[in-house]
Design a protein around this motif. Structure first.
Motif, PDB file in Angstrom:
ATOM      1  N   VAL A  70       0.484  -1.469   0.022  1.00 32.51           N
ATOM      2  CA  VAL A  70       0.210  -0.320   0.008  1.00 32.51           C
ATOM      3  C   VAL A  70       1.182   1.558   0.100  1.00 32.51           C
ATOM      4  N   ILE A  71       0.486   2.200  -0.795  1.00 32.88           N
ATOM      5  CA  ILE A  71       0.884   3.769   0.059  1.00 32.88           C
ATOM      6  C   ILE A  71      -0.226   4.282   0.682  1.00 32.88           C
ATOM      7  N   TYR A  72       0.055   5.167   1.441  1.00 31.04           N
ATOM      8  CA  TYR A  72      -0.198   5.970   2.369  1.00 31.04           C
ATOM      9  C   TYR A  72      -0.392   7.611   1.977  1.00 31.04           C
ATOM     10  N   ALA A  73      -2.053   8.110   1.856  1.00 25.84           N
ATOM     11  CA  ALA A  73      -1.815   9.315   1.187  1.00 25.84           C
ATOM     12  C   ALA A  73      -2.482  10.700   2.698  1.00 25.84           C
ATOM     13  N   TYR A  74      -1.808  11.570   3.302  1.00 29.46           N
ATOM     14  CA  TYR A  74      -1.990  12.019   4.233  1.00 29.46           C
ATOM     15  C   TYR A  74      -2.810  12.973   4.153  1.00 29.46           C
ATOM     16  N   PRO A  75      -3.495  13.709   4.983  1.00 32.23           N
ATOM     17  CA  PRO A  75      -4.542  15.162   4.477  1.00 32.23           C
ATOM     18  C   PRO A  75      -3.235  16.442   4.475  1.00 32.23           C
ATOM     19  N   THR A  76      -2.489  16.337   5.840  1.00 34.75           N
ATOM     20  CA  THR A  76      -2.284  17.625   5.729  1.00 34.75           C
ATOM     21  C   THR A  76      -0.382  17.060   5.653  1.00 34.75           C
ATOM     22  N   LEU A  77       0.573  18.087   5.952  1.00 31.92           N
ATOM     23  CA  LEU A  77       1.983  17.979   5.630  1.00 31.92           C
ATOM     24  C   LEU A  77       1.806  17.454   7.424  1.00 31.92           C
ATOM     25  N   PHE A 104      -4.264   8.851 -11.194  1.00 30.90           N
ATOM     26  CA  PHE A 104      -3.603   8.529 -12.721  1.00 30.90           C
ATOM     27  C   PHE A 104      -2.322   7.909 -12.131  1.00 30.90           C
ATOM     28  N   GLN A 105      -1.640   8.278 -11.362  1.00 28.79           N
ATOM     29  CA  GLN A 105      -0.214   7.634 -11.613  1.00 28.79           C
ATOM     30  C   GLN A 105      -0.059   5.784 -10.697  1.00 28.79           C
ATOM     31  N   PHE A 106      -1.250   5.955  -9.770  1.00 22.77           N
ATOM     32  CA  PHE A 106      -1.602   5.008  -9.340  1.00 22.77           C
ATOM     33  C   PHE A 106      -1.843   3.748 -10.495  1.00 22.77           C
ATOM     34  N   ILE A 107      -1.996   4.267 -11.625  1.00 21.88           N
ATOM     35  CA  ILE A 107      -2.719   3.609 -12.333  1.00 21.88           C
ATOM     36  C   ILE A 107      -1.315   2.641 -12.768  1.00 21.88           C
ATOM     37  N   ALA A 108      -0.201   3.801 -13.067  1.00 22.82           N
ATOM     38  CA  ALA A 108       1.057   3.047 -13.727  1.00 22.82           C
ATOM     39  C   ALA A 108       1.787   2.458 -12.622  1.00 22.82           C
ATOM     40  N   LEU A 109       1.514   1.476 -11.206  1.00 22.87           N
ATOM     41  CA  LEU A 109       2.062   1.037 -10.246  1.00 22.87           C
ATOM     42  C   LEU A 109       1.708   0.048  -9.596  1.00 22.87           C
ATOM     43  N   PRO A 110       1.874  -1.131 -11.050  1.00 19.81           N
ATOM     44  CA  PRO A 110       1.637  -2.637 -10.431  1.00 19.81           C
ATOM     45  C   PRO A 110       1.984  -3.364  -9.319  1.00 19.81           C
ATOM     46  N   SER A 111       2.976  -3.108  -8.517  1.00 20.92           N
ATOM     47  CA  SER A 111       3.141  -3.577  -7.514  1.00 20.92           C
ATOM     48  C   SER A 111       2.703  -2.794  -6.571  1.00 20.92           C
ATOM     49  N   VAL A 112       1.563  -2.051  -6.625  1.00 17.66           N
ATOM     50  CA  VAL A 112       0.866  -1.240  -5.414  1.00 17.66           C
ATOM     51  C   VAL A 112      -0.528  -1.922  -5.425  1.00 17.66           C
ATOM     52  N   ASP A 113      -1.098  -2.661  -3.861  1.00 22.54           N
ATOM     53  CA  ASP A 113      -2.268  -3.001  -4.113  1.00 22.54           C
ATOM     54  C   ASP A 113      -3.100  -1.791  -3.936  1.00 22.54           C
ATOM     55  N   SER A 114      -3.186  -1.519  -3.228  1.00 22.93           N
ATOM     56  CA  SER A 114      -4.268   0.201  -2.860  1.00 22.93           C
ATOM     57  C   SER A 114      -3.500   1.547  -2.703  1.00 22.93           C
ATOM     58  N   LEU A 115      -4.091   2.680  -2.520  1.00 28.72           N
ATOM     59  CA  LEU A 115      -3.705   3.814  -1.803  1.00 28.72           C
ATOM     60  C   LEU A 115      -4.571   3.359  -0.694  1.00 28.72           C
ATOM     61  N   LEU A 116      -4.532   3.878   0.199  1.00 24.09           N
ATOM     62  CA  LEU A 116      -4.692   4.242   1.835  1.00 24.09           C
ATOM     63  C   LEU A 116      -4.913   5.842   2.093  1.00 24.09           C
ATOM     64  N   PHE A 117      -6.224   6.264   2.191  1.00 27.17           N
ATOM     65  CA  PHE A 117      -6.103   7.193   2.191  1.00 27.17           C
ATOM     66  C   PHE A 117      -6.826   8.391   3.735  1.00 27.17           C
ATOM     67  N   PHE A 118      -6.111   8.317   4.435  1.00 27.00           N
ATOM     68  CA  PHE A 118      -6.236   9.471   5.408  1.00 27.00           C
ATOM     69  C   PHE A 118      -6.398  10.535   5.597  1.00 27.00           C
ATOM     70  N   GLU A 119      -8.391  10.123   5.995  1.00 28.91           N
ATOM     71  CA  GLU A 119      -9.082  12.204   5.448  1.00 28.91           C
ATOM     72  C   GLU A 119      -9.038  12.422   7.063  1.00 28.91           C
ATOM     73  N   ARG A 120      -9.394  12.185   8.299  1.00 28.64           N
ATOM     74  CA  ARG A 120      -8.677  13.276   9.154  1.00 28.64           C
ATOM     75  C   ARG A 120      -7.693  13.664   9.592  1.00 28.64           C
ATOM     76  N   PRO A 121      -6.381  14.182   9.929  1.00 29.16           N
ATOM     77  CA  PRO A 121      -6.288  14.977   9.831  1.00 29.16           C
ATOM     78  C   PRO A 121      -5.910  14.061  11.326  1.00 29.16           C
ATOM     79  N   ASP A 122      -4.578  13.652  12.406  1.00 30.64           N
ATOM     80  CA  ASP A 122      -4.057  13.308  13.381  1.00 30.64           C
ATOM     81  C   ASP A 122      -4.824  11.859  13.706  1.00 30.64           C
ATOM     82  N   ASP A 123      -5.623  11.600  12.570  1.00 30.02           N
ATOM     83  CA  ASP A 123      -6.668   9.912  12.815  1.00 30.02           C
ATOM     84  C   ASP A 123      -5.737   8.858  11.843  1.00 30.02           C
ATOM     85  N   ARG A 124      -4.866   8.102  12.727  1.00 29.64           N
ATOM     86  CA  ARG A 124      -4.620   7.136  11.259  1.00 29.64           C
ATOM     87  C   ARG A 124      -5.701   5.503  11.189  1.00 29.64           C
ATOM     88  N   GLY A 125      -6.732   5.791  12.892  1.00 32.85           N
ATOM     89  CA  GLY A 125      -6.693   4.622  12.719  1.00 32.85           C
ATOM     90  C   GLY A 125      -8.221   3.948  11.455  1.00 32.85           C
TER      91      GLY A 125
END
Length: 160
Positions: A70-77, A104-125
Motif C-alpha cells: 500500500v501507499i499512504y496518502a495523508y491529508p496534511t503535511l 492517475f499515477q497509481f494506475i502505472a504502479l502494478p506492484s501496489v495493491d491499494s492507496l490508503l487515504f487518511f481523511e481526518r488530520p491526526d487520525d491514523r485509525g
C-alpha cells in the motif's frame, strides 16, 4: 484546484503523442467520480530522495500469508511528517499531490495493491482504501464507454 481543473492539468501536460490526452479524457470522469468520494483535493505521500513513493507491506493478522502493498496518502503535511521515523527524516520527505494526479499515477504502479487515504488530520485509525482492482475496473469501463462514443474513423479508400 478542483478535480475538473486537475483533469485539465493532466491533459495539458500530457505528452503530445496523440493517445495520452485522449486516454485522460476517456478515464477522467471515472477519476473524478472516485476523487469526489475523498475529502481533500490534495494529499501528501512519502517519497525517497529519488522521488520513489514509499510503500508499506501489510499482512493480515489472522492470515499472515496474505500481504498487500500500500501507499499512504495523508491529508496534511504535518500528518505526513509525523509518520516518518526519526532516523528516516533525511531520506524520506512528504510530497503534495493533487488527488487526480495521485489516482492517475497509481494506475502505472502494478506492484501496489491499494492507496490508503487518511481523511481526518491526526487520525491514523481510519483510512479509505482504493484498491487497484477497483480502479482498473473503473478505468476499463470508462475506456469502453469512450470507444463506443468515439469510434475510430474508417481508413480512407486510397490507403494501401
Amino acid at each position: 484546484m478542483n478535480v475538473e481543473e486537475q483533469i485539465q492539468s493532466l491533459i495539458d501536460h500530457a505528452p503530445p503523442d496523440g493517445q495520452t490526452p485522449d486516454l485522460i479524457q476517456a478515464i477522467g470522469p471515472g477519476l473524478i467520480q472516485l476523487a469526489q468520494q475523498l475529502r481533500h483535493p490534495q494529499y501528501f505521500i512519502l517519497q525517497s530522495r529519488e522521488q520513489q513513493w514509499l510503500t508499506t507491506i501489510l499482512s493480515n493478522r489472522g492470515r499472515p500469508d496474505q500481504e498487500k502493498t500500500v501507499i499512504y496518502a495523508y491529508p496534511t503535511l504535518q500528518d505526513a511528517q509525523r509518520s516518518i521515523a526519526q532516523g528516516d527524516r533525511r531520506h524520506i520527505t512528504p510530497a503534495p499531490l493533487a488527488v487526480i494526479h495521485l489516482l492517475f499515477q497509481f494506475i502505472a504502479l502494478p506492484s501496489v495493491d491499494s492507496l490508503l487515504f487518511f481523511e481526518r488530520p491526526d487520525d491514523r485509525g481510519h483510512a479509505l482504501e482504493v484498491k487497484r482492482s477497483e480502479l482498473q475496473d473503473l478505468v476499463k469501463s470508462h475506456l469502453q464507454r469512450y470507444k463506443q462514443q468515439h469510434p475510430t474513423p474508417p481508413f480512407p479508400p486510397n490507403v494501401a
